[in-house]
Design a protein around this motif. Structure first.
Motif: not given
Ligand SMILES: C[S@@+](CC[C@H](N)C(=O)[O-])C[C@H]1O[C@@H](n2cnc3c(N)ncnc32)[C@H](O)[C@@H]1O
Length: 184
Positions: A15-40
């Motif tokens: 994943v490319i991240n320009y500076s100041n982009v959200f969760s630049r350093e690591k995957l956000d835990i909220g994002t991860r939880f949504l990724l685990e719960n994407l609609p089928q």
């Protein structure tokens, strides 16, 4: 610009991240939880609202290759990151809007996914998130879905019920809830 590698479904994503982009350093835990719960379901038109580096929309596209994905964010660097990330993985066209919420987006959607901006109990951020939920309703097709992740303590189920007349708890953990409302 920096590159990071995140593991999603055991598959490494660059994943490319320009500076100041959200969760630049690591995957956000909220994002991860949504990724685990994407609609089928198979959704044709999808909006990744407040897309950051685009990781939600890109993942959805990876699961549902027929989807046409739109990305929006008020941060120019976020949109640049999302655009470049999308092009790392897919050849077809996606749509990128450097805009406030859904402003200027004419397309109607089957699905809006959103990890809204948050900052503890910051009421300004809460207001922005609530406006994003309201704006989502305007760009959803009838029976289209808004799926969000949020900190439990924000009580967004009450807000969503008020806007949409319905809300479903899709999943929860100690910190987050995944909520879905349908535009009926
Ligand atoms: C919590 S981050 C989520 C980013 C990405 N979806 C993720 O899960 O990694 C929220 C995003 O919303 C964007 N944002 C904040 N206010 C916005 C607004 N009014 N309109 C559009 N995007 C906004 C921020 O720039 C940020 O990228």
């Amino acid at each position: 610009m920096n590159f990071k590698e995140v593991l999603i479904d055991k598959y490494p994503y660059k994943v490319i991240n320009y500076s100041n982009v959200f969760s630049r350093e690591k995957l956000d835990i909220g994002t991860r939880f949504l990724l685990e719960n994407l609609p089928q379901n198979n959704y044709k038109y999808v909006l990744d609202l407040g897309c950051g580096n685009g990781i939600l929309g890109i993942n959805l596209k990876n699961k549902q290759s027929d989807s046409i994905v739109y990305f929006s964010d008020e941060s120019k660097m976020a949109i640049q990151s999302a655009n470049q990330n999308y092009n790392l993985y897919f050849k077809d066209k996606a749509h990128f809007f450097w805009t406030h919420s859904t402003l200027g987006i004419k397309q109607k959607f089957d699905l809006v996914i959103c990890n809204p901006p948050f900052h503890q109990n910051n009421t300004i951020m809460k207001g922005i998130a609530i406006n994003m939920f309201k704006d989502s309703k305007k760009v959803l097709l009838q029976f289209g879905a808004l799926r969000v992740v949020a900190n439990r303590h924000l009580n967004y189920h009450i807000v969503l019920k008020k806007i949409y007349g319905n809300v479903k708890l899709i999943n929860q953990n100690s910190k987050f809830v995944i909520l879905e409302s349908i535009n009926k």
